[in-house]
Design an enzyme around this catalytic site. Sequence first.
Site, short mmCIF file in Angstrom:
data_model
loop_
_atom_site.label_atom_id
_atom_site.label_comp_id
_atom_site.label_asym_id
_atom_site.label_seq_id
_atom_site.Cartn_x
_atom_site.Cartn_y
_atom_site.Cartn_z
N ALA A 153 -84.27 -5.67 10.73
CA ALA A 153 -83.18 -4.79 10.32
C ALA A 153 -82.08 -4.96 11.37
O ALA A 153 -81.81 -4.05 12.15
CB ALA A 153 -83.65 -3.36 10.23
N ILE A 154 -81.51 -6.16 11.41
CA ILE A 154 -80.47 -6.45 12.40
C ILE A 154 -79.21 -5.64 12.07
O ILE A 154 -78.48 -5.23 12.97
CB ILE A 154 -80.13 -7.98 12.41
CG1 ILE A 154 -81.39 -8.83 12.65
CG2 ILE A 154 -79.04 -8.30 13.43
CD1 ILE A 154 -82.09 -8.64 13.96
N LEU A 187 -76.72 -6.77 10.02
CA LEU A 187 -75.59 -7.68 9.81
C LEU A 187 -74.58 -7.65 10.96
O LEU A 187 -73.37 -7.66 10.75
CB LEU A 187 -74.91 -7.39 8.46
CG LEU A 187 -75.79 -7.77 7.26
CD1 LEU A 187 -75.29 -7.13 5.97
CD2 LEU A 187 -75.86 -9.29 7.09
N SER A 204 -79.22 -18.43 6.82
CA SER A 204 -78.29 -17.54 7.51
C SER A 204 -79.02 -16.46 8.30
O SER A 204 -79.96 -15.83 7.79
CB SER A 204 -77.35 -16.88 6.49
OG SER A 204 -76.55 -15.92 7.12
N CYS A 207 -75.89 -6.40 -0.13
CA CYS A 207 -75.25 -5.36 0.69
C CYS A 207 -74.70 -4.30 -0.25
O CYS A 207 -74.32 -4.60 -1.37
CB CYS A 207 -74.08 -5.90 1.51
SG CYS A 207 -74.02 -7.64 1.72
N GLY A 213 -90.53 -15.01 6.12
CA GLY A 213 -91.60 -15.81 6.72
C GLY A 213 -92.62 -16.25 5.68
O GLY A 213 -92.48 -15.97 4.48
N ASN A 263 -71.81 -17.82 5.68
CA ASN A 263 -72.38 -16.72 4.90
C ASN A 263 -71.44 -15.53 5.05
O ASN A 263 -71.11 -15.14 6.17
CB ASN A 263 -73.78 -16.43 5.46
CG ASN A 263 -74.51 -15.32 4.71
OD1 ASN A 263 -74.23 -14.14 4.89
ND2 ASN A 263 -75.46 -15.70 3.88
N LYS A 285 -74.73 -16.99 10.55
CA LYS A 285 -75.02 -15.57 10.30
C LYS A 285 -73.89 -14.93 9.49
O LYS A 285 -72.73 -15.33 9.63
CB LYS A 285 -75.16 -14.89 11.67
CG LYS A 285 -75.27 -13.38 11.66
CD LYS A 285 -76.62 -12.91 11.22
CE LYS A 285 -76.68 -11.39 11.14
NZ LYS A 285 -77.79 -10.94 10.28
N GLY A 286 -74.21 -13.95 8.68
CA GLY A 286 -73.23 -13.30 7.81
C GLY A 286 -72.02 -12.74 8.54
O GLY A 286 -72.16 -12.10 9.58
C1 LIG Z 1 -83.31 -12.05 11.56
C2 LIG Z 1 -82.78 -12.41 10.20
C3 LIG Z 1 -81.42 -12.25 9.91
C4 LIG Z 1 -80.91 -12.58 8.65
N1 LIG Z 1 -79.57 -12.44 8.41
C5 LIG Z 1 -79.07 -12.80 7.19
C6 LIG Z 1 -77.65 -12.73 6.95
O1 LIG Z 1 -76.84 -12.39 7.82
N2 LIG Z 1 -77.21 -13.07 5.70
C7 LIG Z 1 -78.07 -13.49 4.71
O2 LIG Z 1 -77.62 -13.79 3.60
N3 LIG Z 1 -79.40 -13.60 4.94
C8 LIG Z 1 -79.91 -13.28 6.15
N4 LIG Z 1 -81.27 -13.40 6.39
C9 LIG Z 1 -82.16 -13.92 5.32
C10 LIG Z 1 -82.44 -15.42 5.51
O3 LIG Z 1 -81.26 -16.17 5.45
C11 LIG Z 1 -83.45 -15.96 4.46
O4 LIG Z 1 -82.95 -15.71 3.18
C12 LIG Z 1 -84.81 -15.30 4.60
O5 LIG Z 1 -85.12 -15.15 5.97
C13 LIG Z 1 -85.93 -16.08 3.89
O6 LIG Z 1 -86.25 -17.29 4.53
P1 LIG Z 1 -87.44 -17.42 5.64
O7 LIG Z 1 -88.64 -16.76 5.04
O8 LIG Z 1 -87.62 -18.90 5.84
O9 LIG Z 1 -86.97 -16.74 6.85
C14 LIG Z 1 -81.79 -13.09 7.65
C15 LIG Z 1 -83.16 -13.26 7.95
C16 LIG Z 1 -83.66 -12.94 9.20
C17 LIG Z 1 -85.12 -13.16 9.50
#
Ligand SMILES: Cc1cc2nc3c(=O)[nH]c(=O)nc-3n(C[C@H](O)[C@H](O)[C@H](O)COP(=O)(O)O)c2cc1C
Length: 304
Positions: A69-70, A72, A20, A129, A216, A98, A44-45
């Site tokens: 730090a988008i 949400l 997400s 959250c 990452g 999500n 996206k959430g």
């Molecule tokens: C830019 C960005 C936005 C994210 N937005 C959400 C979100 O809206 N809701 C959520 O549950 N996780 C969100 N995440 C977390 C990711 O879903 C995931 O748990 C996290 O990035 C770990 O995986 P990765 O290391 O492969 O990116 C976000 C991550 C990133 C990088």
Amino acid sequence: MNLSVQIGRLTLQNPVTVASGTFGYGVEYAQLLDLNQLGAVVVKGIRLGPVRGNPTPRTVEVASGLINAIGLQGPGVDGFIQKYWPFLKTLSVPTIINIWGTTVEEYAEVARRFDALGGVGALELNVSCPNVKEGGAQFGTDVKLLRQVVAACRKATQLPLITKLSPNVTSIAPFAQAAEDAGSDALSVTNSYPAMAIDIETRRPRLANVTGGLTGPCIKPIAIKLVWEAAKAVKIPIIGMGGIQTAADAIEFIVAGASAVAVGTANFYEPQTALQVIAGLRQFMQENRIQDLQELIGSVQTGK
Ligand SMILES: Cc1cc2nc3c(=O)[nH]c(=O)nc-3n(C[C@H](O)[C@H](O)[C@H](O)COP(=O)(O)O)c2cc1C
């Protein structure tokens, strides 16, 4: 060869999904890969109403990772249904939505709205959250609040529920168990890790929000450990994520105990990553004469 996995009553054709917030609402990636090859599209959430998000800069690259730090940002339930659902419902693979809220009631209401929509694959609860009624305590770092939010959503919907745990806890097992007890069909392990970066020339934080969530490749070993611990604590399936870039990374999560995985940050620099992971997983299973993914799940040998 059987790659399918079961998340509650939802069947995924293969275990590879997207995380997400790293894949927009699917449509943004439709020109870059065949979405119908994925296990599921995860969006996206979404909360009840629209959210503007945080001021920029809201992402910063660090060694082997990204801090974001988008805030949400999102269109809210109605905006999502109007703008993105017409496209998503044409896909042959399930959409996992999500969701989040700032009160238990808001989570339940969002769950109810998506239940009524029809055709949604599953709901993933982002519990990282703050709860406005409980002095801003995060739902995902307080076992009692976590239990309440999952139970309220369980009451509100028949859809499969996936609780996305926060890594920001001393021990993940009680949180995994609380989500399972309250009726969650699966867990996502995990969300991002609280982090900060500073520009030493200006001595200003690199993010306008000061702090953000680290994701990452740099978080992968931490996430693997959390998946392993959560898998020992519950019977429900786990979707593992954190730094997956290759099939080998995904297999490591599966061997640690994940039934499925999600590709996140890697989508930003290689949108084909999830498809490469599926191909590599098939090849690994073929080479190792593994007929069914189930043989791999949780197969780590930690004994002497
Ligand atoms: C830019 C960005 C936005 C994210 N937005 C959400 C979100 O809206 N809701 C959520 O549950 N996780 C969100 N995440 C977390 C990711 O879903 C995931 O748990 C996290 O990035 C770990 O995986 P990765 O290391 O492969 O990116 C976000 C991550 C990133 C990088």
